[in-house]
Design an enzyme around this catalytic site. Structure first.
Site, PDB file in Angstrom:
ATOM      1  N   SER A 176       0.795  -1.233   0.000  1.00 11.27           N
ATOM      2  CA  SER A 176       0.000   0.000   0.000  1.00 11.27           C
ATOM      3  C   SER A 176       0.825   1.280   0.000  1.00 11.27           C
ATOM      4  O   SER A 176       0.256   2.375  -0.028  1.00 11.27           O
ATOM      5  CB  SER A 176      -0.957   0.015   1.192  1.00 11.27           C
ATOM      6  OG  SER A 176      -2.062  -0.823   0.949  1.00 11.27           O
TER       7      SER A 176
ATOM      8  N   LYS B 278      -0.114   3.719  -2.646  1.00  9.69           N
ATOM      9  CA  LYS B 278      -1.131   4.769  -2.519  1.00  9.69           C
ATOM     10  C   LYS B 278      -0.539   6.168  -2.416  1.00  9.69           C
ATOM     11  O   LYS B 278      -1.251   7.156  -2.598  1.00  9.69           O
ATOM     12  CB  LYS B 278      -2.030   4.467  -1.311  1.00  9.69           C
ATOM     13  CG  LYS B 278      -2.862   3.189  -1.465  1.00  9.69           C
ATOM     14  CD  LYS B 278      -3.771   2.978  -0.265  1.00  9.69           C
ATOM     15  CE  LYS B 278      -4.729   1.802  -0.470  1.00  9.69           C
ATOM     16  NZ  LYS B 278      -4.133   0.510  -0.086  1.00  9.69           N
TER      17      LYS B 278
ATOM     18  N   SER C  43      -6.017   3.179   4.788  1.00 13.42           N
ATOM     19  CA  SER C  43      -5.489   2.356   3.701  1.00 13.42           C
ATOM     20  C   SER C  43      -6.593   1.599   2.967  1.00 13.42           C
ATOM     21  O   SER C  43      -6.431   0.435   2.580  1.00 13.42           O
ATOM     22  CB  SER C  43      -4.427   1.371   4.212  1.00 13.42           C
ATOM     23  OG  SER C  43      -3.565   0.994   3.168  1.00 13.42           O
TER      24      SER C  43
END
Length: 286
Positions: free
Chosen positions: A56, A59, A111
């Protein structure tokens, strides 16, 4: 005192070479790859250009594109593909409408993959087109060892980055005040535009409030990537940025690495104040 002088000498050598020289590795067992910067200069690293899955931490790039190309008060409608996202999510429903800033918060603080996918669809019309923008932006930033296959960080054969590239990516994102504000928030609450549903967001970065001066940035986890982290800490004008890829005890070890970085930096009003005892907890966190 002798140890401090030796550490300062190491720091000056790395700074004098602009990070181009071989960088020492005092933490060889903490991560598959890592990088520590003080005031933008790399002082310690392990395999900083090794290509690894970044989970993640992806992101961060998604946020950069959204913040560069959209306005925070735009309204985003959740698509069917976004609502069907897997992994970490907050449970968005098809057709729900949110302020773009609220979905950014869900993506960066909690997240949330469903919020991430909704933002990608909103900006580019589909995740596939959004991924093309991600790779173009990576080339523009000179991230020669990064490639993106999706917007959220799912494991994929052509989805990888490096500690060095992720440091550049984080510094680029942190130039935007909205990004910095969101990633430093411990808790936030968002609502649909019609206010029918509300969501409480808790930041997955366990360093916030536990290590002095930490103000972000992003966590990540998948089975292939392991536990990943980008952390920023600032004390009295001194800035430390840390990237960890596949670090089994990322939060505990990040505290050790951050404290050592501040120990070699010029002392400020915080001095060498230690952090509160930190216990690493197991679990699959993004």
């Amino acid at each position: 005192m002798i140890v401090r002088i030796m550490l300062l000498a190491t720091l000056m050598l790395a700074a004098g070479n602009g990070g181009a020289a071989e960088v020492p590795d005092p933490f060889p067992r903490m991560a598959s790859a890592y990088l520590v910067q003080i005031q933008g200069k790399t002082v310690w690293a392990r395999r900083p250009v090794r290509r690894l899955p970044q989970a993640s931490l992806t992101k961060i790039m998604t946020a950069i594109l959204v913040l560069e190309r959209c306005k925070l008060d735009e309204v985003v409608t959740v698509s069917r593909r976004a609502a069907g996202e897997t992994g970490s999510r907050i449970g968005l429903r098809v057709g729900e409408r949110f302020r773009l800033e609220d979905l950014l918060a869900a993506m960066l603080v909690a997240s949330a993959n469903d919020a991430c996918h909704a933002l990608a669809d909103h900006l580019a019309g589909s995740e596939e087109r959004f991924v093309a923008l991600m790779n173009a932006r990576a080339r523009g930033l000179g991230l020669d060892n990064s490639r993106f296959a999706n917007a959220c960080g799912h494991d994929a054969p052509n989805h990888y980055s490096t500690a060095r590239d992720l440091a550049i990516l984080a510094e680029t994102a942190l130039k935007n005040p909205a990004f910095g504000r969101l990633v430093s928030s411990k808790r936030l609450k968002i609502r649909t535009v019609d206010r029918r549903r509300a969501f409480s967001l808790v930041n997955r970065n366990k360093l916030l409030g536990r290590s002095v001066g930490v103000s972000g940035v992003k966590t990540g986890y998948t089975e292939n990537a392991g536990r990943c982290l980008v952390a920023l800490a600032e004390r009295d004008g001194t800035r430390v940025l840390l990237v960890l890829l596949n670090a089994p005890h990322r939060f505990r070890d990040a505290v050790v690495m951050i404290e050592r970085a501040f120990a070699v930096a010029p002392p400020g009003r915080f001095g060498n104040r230690s952090t509160a005892p930190f216990s690493n907890r197991s679990g699959h966190h993004q």
